[in-house]
Design a protein around this motif. Sequence first.
Motif, PDB file in Angstrom:
ATOM      1  N   LYS A   1       1.045  87.384 124.070  1.00  0.00           N
ATOM      2  CA  LYS A   1       2.731  86.542 124.707  1.00  0.00           C
ATOM      3  C   LYS A   1       2.519  86.127 122.922  1.00  0.00           C
ATOM      4  CE  LYS A   1      -0.804  85.069 127.654  1.00  0.00           C
ATOM      5  NZ  LYS A   1      -0.406  85.646 129.064  1.00  0.00           N
ATOM      6  N   GLY A   2       3.197  87.014 122.630  1.00  0.00           N
ATOM      7  CA  GLY A   2       4.347  87.336 121.689  1.00  0.00           C
ATOM      8  C   GLY A   2       5.957  86.946 121.549  1.00  0.00           C
ATOM      9  N   THR A   3       6.970  86.605 120.281  1.00  0.00           N
ATOM     10  CA  THR A   3       7.958  86.642 120.635  1.00  0.00           C
ATOM     11  C   THR A   3       8.757  87.440 120.162  1.00  0.00           C
ATOM     12  OG1 THR A   3       8.159  85.148 118.627  1.00  0.00           O
ATOM     13  CG2 THR A   3       7.859  83.805 121.092  1.00  0.00           C
TER      14      THR A   3
ATOM     15  N   VAL B   1      13.483  85.618 121.399  1.00  0.00           N
ATOM     16  CA  VAL B   1      14.058  84.315 121.241  1.00  0.00           C
ATOM     17  C   VAL B   1      14.356  84.659 120.275  1.00  0.00           C
ATOM     18  CG1 VAL B   1      11.992  83.139 121.880  1.00  0.00           C
ATOM     19  CG2 VAL B   1      12.060  84.428 119.322  1.00  0.00           C
ATOM     20  N   ASP B   2      15.802  84.119 120.280  1.00  0.00           N
ATOM     21  CA  ASP B   2      16.042  83.927 118.340  1.00  0.00           C
ATOM     22  C   ASP B   2      15.982  83.471 117.175  1.00  0.00           C
ATOM     23  OD1 ASP B   2      17.452  81.580 119.523  1.00  0.00           O
ATOM     24  OD2 ASP B   2      19.971  82.448 119.870  1.00  0.00           O
ATOM     25  N   VAL B   3      14.970  82.599 117.366  1.00  0.00           N
ATOM     26  CA  VAL B   3      14.169  81.182 116.423  1.00  0.00           C
ATOM     27  C   VAL B   3      12.982  81.691 116.088  1.00  0.00           C
ATOM     28  CG1 VAL B   3      14.302  78.462 115.488  1.00  0.00           C
ATOM     29  CG2 VAL B   3      16.025  79.314 117.042  1.00  0.00           C
ATOM     30  N   GLU B   4      12.727  82.261 115.035  1.00  0.00           N
ATOM     31  CA  GLU B   4      11.434  82.065 114.506  1.00  0.00           C
ATOM     32  C   GLU B   4      10.357  83.225 115.044  1.00  0.00           C
ATOM     33  OE1 GLU B   4       9.674  78.638 113.980  1.00  0.00           O
ATOM     34  OE2 GLU B   4      10.419  77.701 112.253  1.00  0.00           O
ATOM     35  N   PRO B   5      11.013  83.812 115.834  1.00  0.00           N
ATOM     36  CA  PRO B   5      10.492  85.355 116.758  1.00  0.00           C
ATOM     37  C   PRO B   5       9.085  86.255 115.572  1.00  0.00           C
ATOM     38  CG  PRO B   5      12.340  86.139 115.399  1.00  0.00           C
ATOM     39  CD  PRO B   5      12.333  84.852 115.203  1.00  0.00           C
TER      40      PRO B   5
ATOM     41  N   GLY C   1      13.193  85.934 106.993  1.00  0.00           N
ATOM     42  CA  GLY C   1      12.392  84.628 107.358  1.00  0.00           C
ATOM     43  C   GLY C   1      11.022  84.998 107.877  1.00  0.00           C
ATOM     44  N   GLY C   2      10.910  86.127 107.679  1.00  0.00           N
ATOM     45  CA  GLY C   2       9.269  86.433 107.707  1.00  0.00           C
ATOM     46  C   GLY C   2       8.804  86.984 109.306  1.00  0.00           C
ATOM     47  N   ALA C   3      10.153  87.987 110.491  1.00  0.00           N
ATOM     48  CA  ALA C   3       9.758  88.879 111.203  1.00  0.00           C
ATOM     49  C   ALA C   3       9.479  90.003 111.143  1.00  0.00           C
ATOM     50  CB  ALA C   3      10.642  88.832 112.186  1.00  0.00           C
TER      51      ALA C   3
END
Length: 286
Positions: A85-87, A108-112, A137-139
């Motif tokens: 159930k990730g993004t 999503v387009d924020v913090e995936p 950013g960490g993805a």
Amino acid sequence: MNKLGFLIDMDGVIYKGNQLIAGAGEFIERLRAAGYPFLFLTNNSQRTRRDVATKLMRMGIDVGEQHIFTCAMATARFLSRQKPKGTAYVVGEGGLLQALHQNGYSIVDVEPDYVVVGEGRTMTAESLETATRLVLGGAKLIATNLDPNCPTASGIRPGCGAIVSFLEAATGRKALSVGKPSPVMMRAARKQLDLVASQTVVIGDTMDTDIIGGVQMGYHTVLALSGGTQRQDLDQFAFRPNHIIESIADLADPACDLLGMFSDRSTDDDTVSDLDQWRELQLANA
């Protein structure tokens, strides 16, 4: 050996462009008549499996979507095991988006959790800029495959591998690829057919995807010279296929003894199974 199953590349083996290769339909009918399970493997994440099956049907190959296994499916299933159930932020098209949704992922387009890259014609400079920012950013960066280009009716266009190379250069991060020849996809396809390594036959036209993928997994490998690799190219590689055919028509010939052709094995099944699990674990922890 009393069972065989086939993992079959399409472009260069079953068809070239929009032209069916002679013997392709007869070979699939032979597999059906003998009860051999089979899957068509593709590194194209752009189309859904239904789209791929429809293309084959229109070319005269009687298959359903259950016979299609795409790198988008392999990627989505892999990610759902890594982080249920990730993004994901996606650089790609419908086949990849659908596969991720079907495996419980939100786009999503924020913090995936992941930036997942496929191929297609809708990529923009803005989407690459967003992907770069999200990876920094960490993805985690995931590639559905590393094919540098894709054949089309009008010629070659950049493939997923080219897009991924751009993002790797921009971010300094290395992508994990799940499509052919990754053991993740090759093993998942085999398991979907409920086979062990010694029962699995890979048929492909390129040494550096289908054939190396099969060799690494301990599968039988068949190189068809009807596509990307020619006989004179073989000296460039440090590995070889188990069998070389001119085209799929060779295997469609009733005089070709499929069971006899793939019965001689020197690899122990249990060893291959353990090695499969080790490779998958290494990829999972990469």
